[in-house]
Design a protein around this motif. Structure first.
Motif, PDB file in Angstrom:
ATOM      1  N   SER A 184       5.513 -13.010 -22.072  1.00 53.77           N
ATOM      2  CA  SER A 184       5.150 -12.994 -21.099  1.00 53.77           C
ATOM      3  C   SER A 184       5.411 -11.657 -20.741  1.00 53.77           C
ATOM      4  O   SER A 184       4.754 -10.536 -19.249  1.00 53.77           O
ATOM      5  CB  SER A 184       6.336 -13.552 -20.448  1.00 53.77           C
ATOM      6  N   PHE A 185       5.984 -10.618 -21.541  1.00 53.26           N
ATOM      7  CA  PHE A 185       6.592  -8.803 -21.462  1.00 53.26           C
ATOM      8  C   PHE A 185       4.859  -7.924 -22.141  1.00 53.26           C
ATOM      9  O   PHE A 185       5.146  -7.856 -23.033  1.00 53.26           O
ATOM     10  CB  PHE A 185       7.516  -8.767 -21.771  1.00 53.26           C
ATOM     11  N   HIS A 186       4.207  -7.573 -21.012  1.00 57.33           N
ATOM     12  CA  HIS A 186       2.803  -6.973 -21.762  1.00 57.33           C
ATOM     13  C   HIS A 186       3.102  -5.184 -22.090  1.00 57.33           C
ATOM     14  O   HIS A 186       4.282  -4.655 -21.497  1.00 57.33           O
ATOM     15  CB  HIS A 186       1.793  -6.539 -20.516  1.00 57.33           C
ATOM     16  N   ARG A 233      24.282   0.996 -19.336  1.00 61.89           N
ATOM     17  CA  ARG A 233      23.424  -0.612 -19.273  1.00 61.89           C
ATOM     18  C   ARG A 233      22.417  -0.295 -20.377  1.00 61.89           C
ATOM     19  O   ARG A 233      21.767  -0.312 -21.137  1.00 61.89           O
ATOM     20  CB  ARG A 233      22.735  -0.431 -17.648  1.00 61.89           C
ATOM     21  N   ILE A 234      22.817  -2.183 -20.694  1.00 59.72           N
ATOM     22  CA  ILE A 234      21.567  -2.685 -21.646  1.00 59.72           C
ATOM     23  C   ILE A 234      20.781  -3.642 -20.913  1.00 59.72           C
ATOM     24  O   ILE A 234      20.785  -4.193 -19.983  1.00 59.72           O
ATOM     25  CB  ILE A 234      22.202  -3.432 -22.644  1.00 59.72           C
ATOM     26  N   ILE A 235      19.312  -3.473 -20.991  1.00 52.23           N
ATOM     27  CA  ILE A 235      18.492  -3.853 -21.110  1.00 52.23           C
ATOM     28  C   ILE A 235      17.915  -4.187 -22.323  1.00 52.23           C
ATOM     29  O   ILE A 235      16.741  -3.732 -22.764  1.00 52.23           O
ATOM     30  CB  ILE A 235      17.325  -3.088 -20.225  1.00 52.23           C
ATOM     31  N   ASP A 236      17.605  -5.657 -22.069  1.00 49.34           N
ATOM     32  CA  ASP A 236      17.102  -6.372 -23.656  1.00 49.34           C
ATOM     33  C   ASP A 236      16.340  -6.995 -23.240  1.00 49.34           C
ATOM     34  O   ASP A 236      16.559  -8.823 -22.453  1.00 49.34           O
ATOM     35  CB  ASP A 236      18.685  -7.237 -24.585  1.00 49.34           C
ATOM     36  N   GLN A 237      15.123  -6.870 -23.809  1.00 49.76           N
ATOM     37  CA  GLN A 237      13.974  -7.175 -23.516  1.00 49.76           C
ATOM     38  C   GLN A 237      12.948  -7.408 -25.131  1.00 49.76           C
ATOM     39  O   GLN A 237      11.570  -7.910 -25.322  1.00 49.76           O
ATOM     40  CB  GLN A 237      13.003  -6.119 -22.685  1.00 49.76           C
ATOM     41  N   THR A 238      13.874  -8.394 -25.748  1.00 51.60           N
ATOM     42  CA  THR A 238      13.096  -8.049 -27.098  1.00 51.60           C
ATOM     43  C   THR A 238      12.569  -9.499 -27.486  1.00 51.60           C
ATOM     44  O   THR A 238      11.998  -9.893 -28.552  1.00 51.60           O
ATOM     45  CB  THR A 238      14.543  -7.909 -28.344  1.00 51.60           C
ATOM     46  N   THR A 239      12.977 -10.725 -26.303  1.00 55.95           N
ATOM     47  CA  THR A 239      12.548 -11.897 -26.422  1.00 55.95           C
ATOM     48  C   THR A 239      11.847 -12.361 -25.563  1.00 55.95           C
ATOM     49  O   THR A 239      12.189 -13.929 -25.189  1.00 55.95           O
ATOM     50  CB  THR A 239      14.194 -12.921 -26.660  1.00 55.95           C
ATOM     51  N   LEU A 240      11.350 -11.652 -24.610  1.00 56.02           N
ATOM     52  CA  LEU A 240      10.289 -11.861 -23.590  1.00 56.02           C
ATOM     53  C   LEU A 240       8.608 -13.129 -24.191  1.00 56.02           C
ATOM     54  O   LEU A 240       7.834 -13.065 -23.186  1.00 56.02           O
ATOM     55  CB  LEU A 240      10.061 -10.835 -22.449  1.00 56.02           C
ATOM     56  N   GLY A 241       8.439 -12.309 -25.238  1.00 55.30           N
ATOM     57  CA  GLY A 241       7.376 -12.944 -26.292  1.00 55.30           C
ATOM     58  C   GLY A 241       6.204 -12.288 -25.299  1.00 55.30           C
ATOM     59  O   GLY A 241       5.995 -11.140 -24.753  1.00 55.30           O
ATOM     60  N   PRO A 244      23.346   6.100 -17.518  1.00 58.46           N
ATOM     61  CA  PRO A 244      22.627   6.022 -18.795  1.00 58.46           C
ATOM     62  C   PRO A 244      22.067   4.269 -18.798  1.00 58.46           C
ATOM     63  O   PRO A 244      22.438   3.487 -19.375  1.00 58.46           O
ATOM     64  CB  PRO A 244      23.372   6.723 -19.882  1.00 58.46           C
ATOM     65  N   THR A 245      20.558   4.646 -19.649  1.00 65.50           N
ATOM     66  CA  THR A 245      20.352   3.108 -20.613  1.00 65.50           C
ATOM     67  C   THR A 245      19.638   2.903 -21.784  1.00 65.50           C
ATOM     68  O   THR A 245      18.913   3.935 -21.920  1.00 65.50           O
ATOM     69  CB  THR A 245      19.536   2.407 -19.445  1.00 65.50           C
ATOM     70  N   VAL A 246      19.743   2.254 -22.549  1.00 66.34           N
ATOM     71  CA  VAL A 246      19.409   1.456 -23.449  1.00 66.34           C
ATOM     72  C   VAL A 246      18.920   0.410 -23.581  1.00 66.34           C
ATOM     73  O   VAL A 246      19.162  -0.744 -23.131  1.00 66.34           O
ATOM     74  CB  VAL A 246      20.964   0.720 -24.636  1.00 66.34           C
ATOM     75  N   ARG A 247      17.679   0.647 -24.039  1.00 64.01           N
ATOM     76  CA  ARG A 247      16.509  -0.489 -23.443  1.00 64.01           C
ATOM     77  C   ARG A 247      15.480  -0.388 -24.862  1.00 64.01           C
ATOM     78  O   ARG A 247      15.489  -0.040 -25.457  1.00 64.01           O
ATOM     79  CB  ARG A 247      14.883   0.089 -22.912  1.00 64.01           C
ATOM     80  N   THR A 248      15.775  -2.202 -25.246  1.00 61.71           N
ATOM     81  CA  THR A 248      15.104  -2.441 -26.594  1.00 61.71           C
ATOM     82  C   THR A 248      13.929  -3.694 -25.640  1.00 61.71           C
ATOM     83  O   THR A 248      14.275  -4.311 -25.413  1.00 61.71           O
ATOM     84  CB  THR A 248      16.479  -3.098 -27.083  1.00 61.71           C
ATOM     85  N   TRP A 249      13.128  -3.652 -26.627  1.00 64.33           N
ATOM     86  CA  TRP A 249      11.880  -4.485 -26.706  1.00 64.33           C
ATOM     87  C   TRP A 249      11.020  -4.918 -27.747  1.00 64.33           C
ATOM     88  O   TRP A 249      10.752  -3.899 -28.739  1.00 64.33           O
ATOM     89  CB  TRP A 249      11.090  -3.584 -25.896  1.00 64.33           C
ATOM     90  N   VAL A 250      10.062  -5.866 -27.784  1.00 62.40           N
ATOM     91  CA  VAL A 250       9.339  -6.373 -28.686  1.00 62.40           C
ATOM     92  C   VAL A 250       8.448  -6.468 -28.174  1.00 62.40           C
ATOM     93  O   VAL A 250       8.118  -7.434 -27.100  1.00 62.40           O
ATOM     94  CB  VAL A 250      10.005  -7.382 -29.544  1.00 62.40           C
ATOM     95  N   HIS A 251       6.915  -6.745 -28.536  1.00 64.04           N
ATOM     96  CA  HIS A 251       5.747  -7.103 -27.875  1.00 64.04           C
ATOM     97  C   HIS A 251       4.774  -7.548 -29.294  1.00 64.04           C
ATOM     98  O   HIS A 251       4.840  -7.444 -30.262  1.00 64.04           O
ATOM     99  CB  HIS A 251       5.755  -6.219 -27.592  1.00 64.04           C
TER     100      HIS A 251
END
Length: 280
Positions: free
Chosen positions: A25-27, A15-23, A49-56
């Protein structure tokens, strides 16, 4: 070892949870609640199993030991003056920098069917990082860079310059192996900010815990090391192609309804712990 690592990364489904473009709004506190939620549901095999990507945006994430610095308020005040939000994470390690040029990646797996010891979890992330950097002709060493920020055994460096660090979070049978990758921007400028934080937060006092004496010259971004522009989107494309080439089905999705309920619980807990850690 290589065969075991390949099996870990070649899940039948990711499962891919991509949170790299939330800016903005994502703390960043939401990220730690996300990984705790995923550890719980994946550990019990209620989720794949999950791959989560994130940028803050500009954030300094302190470790628990950092929150015990004798002049913490002075250090936090300095960081806020530089435009950073300051939080304390609910796990080990020391201060790290997050911003738009840093890709964070979590591999969240269950131990229910296969025991994954601590070193194996770290090595799985090292193996994945090698694949991410292969298109750029970059090879790296895995060893501690003592004068970097948040030094550890699984620092990743090229020519003695650190660009990534790996950590783990284990909860309810689930494992989140996390890496921050300095993709672009100035690694040394980020290190200077953390060095100034420690100088102010220690205030010349003796401490029982040994905090790093940071040398900005030992940190760099991948763009600096490759001498070519690289951005978060570039690495995301390499990541998804690599996982697909392992024979895995990729499912892009978000949390289920039951996970959202757990997420609310973990977020409240993370927020409260953070509040207490920063009260002096």
């Amino acid at each position: 070892m290589k065969e075991i690592l390949k099996r870990i990364l070649a899940q039948p489904e990711w499962r891919i949870i991509d949170q790299t473009t939330l800016g903005e709004s994502f703390h960043a506190l939401q990220s730690f609640a996300m990984d705790d939620t995923l550890c719980s549901t994946i550990g019990s095999e209620d989720a794949p199993p999950t791959v989560r990507t994130w940028v803050h945006p500009k954030t300094i994430v302190l470790g628990i030991q950092d929150s015990r610095l004798p002049n913490l308020n002075e250090g936090v005040k300095y960081l806020e003056e530089q435009g950073y939000e300051v939080i304390v994470r609910n796990s080990g390690g020391l201060a790290v920098v997050l911003d738009e040029g840093i890709l964070n990646l979590s591999l969240i797996l269950s131990e229910k069917e296969q025991r994954i010891d601590i070193d194996l979890g770290y090595e799985a992330m090292v193996h994945l990082t090698k694949a991410l950097l292969k298109p750029y002709g970059l090879t790296f060493e895995r060893k501690e860079i003592p004068t970097s920020y948040c030094p550890g055994k699984y620092d990743l460096s090229i020519g003695g310059k650190k660009f990534a660090g790996i950590s783990q979070r284990r909860l309810r049978g689930g494992i989140a192996v996390q890496i921050y990758l300095c993709v672009n921007g100035s690694g040394s400028e980020r290190a200077k900010v953390v060095r100034q934080f420690y100088e102010r937060a220690k205030g010349g006092a003796e401490t029982k815990f040994t905090y790093p004496s940071i040398d900005p010259k030992v940190m760099a971004s991948l763009s600096e090391l490759a001498d070519t522009p690289i951005d978060v989107t570039d690495l995301m494309e390499v990541l998804l192609l690599f996982l697909k080439n392992q024979g895995s089905d990729l499912l892009s999705s978000y949390l289920s309804i039951s996970e959202i309920n757990q997420y609310d619980f973990y977020l409240k807990r993370v927020v409260e712990r953070n509040r207490k850690a920063l009260v002096r």
